[in-house]
Design a protein around this motif. Sequence first.
Motif, short mmCIF file in Angstrom:
data_model
loop_
_atom_site.label_atom_id
_atom_site.label_comp_id
_atom_site.label_asym_id
_atom_site.label_seq_id
_atom_site.Cartn_x
_atom_site.Cartn_y
_atom_site.Cartn_z
N ASP A 13 81.78 20.12 16.66
CA ASP A 13 81.20 18.84 16.27
C ASP A 13 80.45 18.19 17.44
N VAL A 14 79.31 17.57 17.11
CA VAL A 14 78.59 16.80 18.11
C VAL A 14 79.24 15.42 18.17
N ARG A 15 79.99 15.20 19.22
CA ARG A 15 80.73 13.94 19.33
C ARG A 15 80.86 13.53 20.79
N ALA A 16 81.20 12.25 20.98
CA ALA A 16 81.28 11.70 22.34
C ALA A 16 82.46 12.31 23.10
N PRO A 17 82.22 12.73 24.34
CA PRO A 17 83.31 13.23 25.16
C PRO A 17 84.05 12.10 25.85
N PRO A 18 85.18 12.41 26.51
CA PRO A 18 85.80 11.41 27.36
C PRO A 18 84.81 10.93 28.41
N ARG A 19 84.91 9.64 28.77
CA ARG A 19 84.01 9.12 29.80
C ARG A 19 84.77 8.23 30.76
N LEU A 20 84.28 8.18 31.98
CA LEU A 20 84.82 7.28 33.00
C LEU A 20 83.81 6.18 33.22
N THR A 21 84.28 4.93 33.24
CA THR A 21 83.39 3.81 33.54
C THR A 21 83.96 2.92 34.65
N ASP A 22 85.23 3.08 34.94
CA ASP A 22 85.84 2.29 36.01
C ASP A 22 85.21 2.69 37.35
N PRO A 23 84.75 1.71 38.12
CA PRO A 23 84.09 2.05 39.40
C PRO A 23 84.95 2.93 40.30
N GLY A 24 86.24 2.70 40.31
CA GLY A 24 87.10 3.52 41.16
C GLY A 24 87.16 4.96 40.69
N ALA A 25 87.12 5.18 39.39
CA ALA A 25 87.17 6.54 38.84
C ALA A 25 85.83 7.25 39.04
N ILE A 26 84.76 6.49 39.01
CA ILE A 26 83.42 7.07 39.17
C ILE A 26 83.10 7.40 40.63
N ALA A 27 83.69 6.68 41.53
CA ALA A 27 83.33 6.78 42.96
C ALA A 27 83.27 8.22 43.49
N PRO A 28 84.21 9.11 43.15
CA PRO A 28 84.14 10.47 43.71
C PRO A 28 82.90 11.26 43.26
N ARG A 48 84.13 18.79 26.92
CA ARG A 48 85.02 19.96 26.86
C ARG A 48 84.47 21.03 25.93
N THR A 49 83.42 20.69 25.19
CA THR A 49 82.86 21.60 24.19
C THR A 49 81.34 21.52 24.21
N GLU A 50 80.70 22.51 23.58
CA GLU A 50 79.24 22.47 23.44
C GLU A 50 78.81 21.22 22.68
N GLY A 51 79.58 20.86 21.64
CA GLY A 51 79.23 19.69 20.85
C GLY A 51 79.25 18.41 21.67
N GLU A 52 80.18 18.33 22.62
CA GLU A 52 80.24 17.14 23.47
C GLU A 52 79.10 17.14 24.48
N VAL A 53 78.71 18.31 24.97
CA VAL A 53 77.53 18.39 25.84
C VAL A 53 76.29 17.93 25.05
N TRP A 55 76.12 15.89 22.57
CA TRP A 55 76.13 14.43 22.38
C TRP A 55 75.58 13.72 23.61
N VAL A 56 76.02 14.13 24.79
CA VAL A 56 75.55 13.48 26.03
C VAL A 56 74.04 13.65 26.17
N LEU A 57 73.54 14.86 25.92
CA LEU A 57 72.10 15.11 26.07
C LEU A 57 71.29 14.37 25.02
N ARG A 58 71.88 14.19 23.83
CA ARG A 58 71.17 13.46 22.77
C ARG A 58 71.14 11.96 23.05
N GLU A 59 72.23 11.42 23.54
CA GLU A 59 72.36 9.97 23.69
C GLU A 59 71.87 9.45 25.05
N GLY A 60 71.88 10.30 26.06
CA GLY A 60 71.54 9.85 27.40
C GLY A 60 70.04 9.76 27.62
#
Length: 137
Positions: A13-28, A48-53, A55-60
């Motif tokens: 499925d083409v769906r949103a993957p887990p995402r990090l938005t907290d500045p501390g989590a993004i920092a690395p 974690r899947t082709e469908g999640e990749v 989604w990112v490429l479609r929405e970003g």
Amino acid sequence: MPAPPCLRAPRGDVRAPPRLTDPGAIAPFLQDAARTPGGHAAAVFLPRTEGEVAWVLREGTAVLPVGAQSSLTGGATPFGEWVMSLARLDAIGPVQDGAVRAGAGVALSSLQDALRPHGLFYPPVPTFQGALVGTGG
Ligand SMILES: Cc1cc2nc3c(=O)[nH]c(=O)nc-3n(C[C@H](O)[C@H](O)[C@H](O)COP(=O)(O)OP(=O)(O)OC[C@H]3O[C@@H](n4cnc5c(N)ncnc54)[C@H](O)[C@@H]3O)c2cc1C
């Protein structure tokens, strides 16, 4: 003739993957091995899947795929793009008839470990074995 992998529909499925938005989590994710200053990003996606990749490429609007961020040129440093880490695409399939399917997020060292018992190795590697297959190979 079957469509090349880049032209066929993604598996899953083409769906949103887990995402990090907290500045501390993004920092690395804001620097690679070049230590280029000024990296910034609003979100890091962890497909974690082709469908999640897909989604990112479609929405970003602008997406920076990153592996182990061992780049020495600053090429894996985000400057406002969505970061798409490939680290969770880390599945290694069975080795059959001298071939194996490895996810883009498999570390080269892990791939070599999987191949070694079969008397095989993956030749196109940089010095840094922590680089991921999606880039490092
Ligand atoms: C100690 C050390 C030794 C090294 N030795 C060598 C060497 O001998 N030879 C050499 O060439 N390099 C070397 N490097 C540099 C680096 O390790 C390699 O360039 C490596 O291939 C980068 O892999 P990575 O997974 O860290 O990719 P990243 O650094 O995360 O990404 C590198 C670039 O590829 C893009 N990218 C990443 N994944 C994908 C993908 N799946 N699809 C499309 N684009 C993608 C990124 O956006 C970025 O622009 C070395 C680095 C270190 C730290």
